[in-house]
Motif scaffolding. Sequence first.
Motif, mmCIF file in Angstrom:
data_model
loop_
_atom_site.group_PDB
_atom_site.id
_atom_site.type_symbol
_atom_site.label_atom_id
_atom_site.label_comp_id
_atom_site.label_asym_id
_atom_site.label_seq_id
_atom_site.Cartn_x
_atom_site.Cartn_y
_atom_site.Cartn_z
ATOM 1 N N ASN A 134 42.573 38.186 41.861
ATOM 2 C CA ASN A 134 43.281 38.976 40.853
ATOM 3 C C ASN A 134 42.431 39.234 39.611
ATOM 4 O O ASN A 134 42.489 40.310 39.036
ATOM 5 N N ILE A 135 41.663 38.246 39.192
ATOM 6 C CA ILE A 135 40.873 38.408 37.962
ATOM 7 C C ILE A 135 39.550 39.121 38.212
ATOM 8 O O ILE A 135 38.913 39.596 37.287
ATOM 9 N N GLU A 137 38.662 42.044 39.447
ATOM 10 C CA GLU A 137 38.547 43.430 39.011
ATOM 11 C C GLU A 137 38.365 43.516 37.494
ATOM 12 O O GLU A 137 37.519 44.261 37.007
ATOM 13 N N ASP A 138 39.152 42.727 36.739
ATOM 14 C CA ASP A 138 39.002 42.716 35.281
ATOM 15 C C ASP A 138 37.628 42.201 34.874
ATOM 16 O O ASP A 138 37.019 42.702 33.937
ATOM 17 N N TRP A 139 37.134 41.175 35.566
ATOM 18 C CA TRP A 139 35.821 40.623 35.253
ATOM 19 C C TRP A 139 34.754 41.706 35.404
ATOM 20 O O TRP A 139 33.919 41.882 34.508
ATOM 21 N N LEU A 141 35.179 44.959 35.349
ATOM 22 C CA LEU A 141 35.448 45.998 34.362
ATOM 23 C C LEU A 141 34.843 45.651 33.005
ATOM 24 O O LEU A 141 34.115 46.437 32.407
ATOM 25 N N VAL A 142 35.116 44.442 32.534
ATOM 26 C CA VAL A 142 34.645 44.008 31.217
ATOM 27 C C VAL A 142 33.133 43.821 31.216
ATOM 28 O O VAL A 142 32.452 44.173 30.254
ATOM 29 N N ASN A 146 33.538 47.894 29.661
ATOM 30 C CA ASN A 146 34.846 48.517 29.470
ATOM 31 C C ASN A 146 35.818 47.556 28.804
ATOM 32 O O ASN A 146 35.571 46.363 28.710
ATOM 33 N N LYS A 147 36.944 48.075 28.373
ATOM 34 C CA LYS A 147 37.998 47.276 27.750
ATOM 35 C C LYS A 147 39.209 47.240 28.670
ATOM 36 O O LYS A 147 39.523 48.209 29.358
ATOM 37 N N ARG A 148 39.873 46.101 28.671
ATOM 38 C CA ARG A 148 41.138 46.003 29.405
ATOM 39 C C ARG A 148 42.254 46.572 28.524
ATOM 40 O O ARG A 148 42.180 46.517 27.318
ATOM 41 N N HIS A 149 43.276 47.096 29.170
ATOM 42 C CA HIS A 149 44.427 47.626 28.447
ATOM 43 C C HIS A 149 45.555 46.609 28.540
ATOM 44 O O HIS A 149 46.029 46.309 29.634
ATOM 45 N N TYR A 150 45.974 46.085 27.398
ATOM 46 C CA TYR A 150 47.018 45.044 27.382
ATOM 47 C C TYR A 150 48.390 45.656 27.379
ATOM 48 O O TYR A 150 48.662 46.653 26.812
#
Length: 150
Positions: A134-135, A137-139, A141-142, A146-150
């Motif tokens: 789960n994490i 893709e965010d890893w 991306l960052v 890039n920035k994550r959208h909260y």
Amino acid sequence: MKDILRDIGVIARALESISNIEFKEIDLAKGQFVYLVRIYENPGIIQEKLAELVKIDRTTASRAIRNLEKNGFIYKQADATNKKNKLLYVTEKGKSIYPFIIRENEHSNSVALEGFTKEEIETLSAMLKRVNNNISEDWHLVKKGNKRHY
């Protein structure tokens, strides 16, 4: 929602702290055992893949690799198909301490999982793999700026 990531972080930091103290006697610096084990288990891995495997930035991985090489635990070999890539391998010195690292890991696992049934351990393992996936893709991306959208 329960903040399980806080608990996971505490567990990870405690076990890494213990390992770092115990591995001083075999001249492994802070956190280097993680890289050494992954290189041992994935001979010929390149730095970029190693960094991705342990979810760490390339600069930190590069520093650890440089120190492991300087201390004689690993060596680099040019990739015959892509000269920019350096393949990573464990030296005889690195191979000789692998069993000690694995014994420490197995002991830590047995302490951490004391009182759990085999089924609970299997369930926990599967759930943690899902958390990791789960994490991921965010890893990525960052790490690409890039920035994550909260």
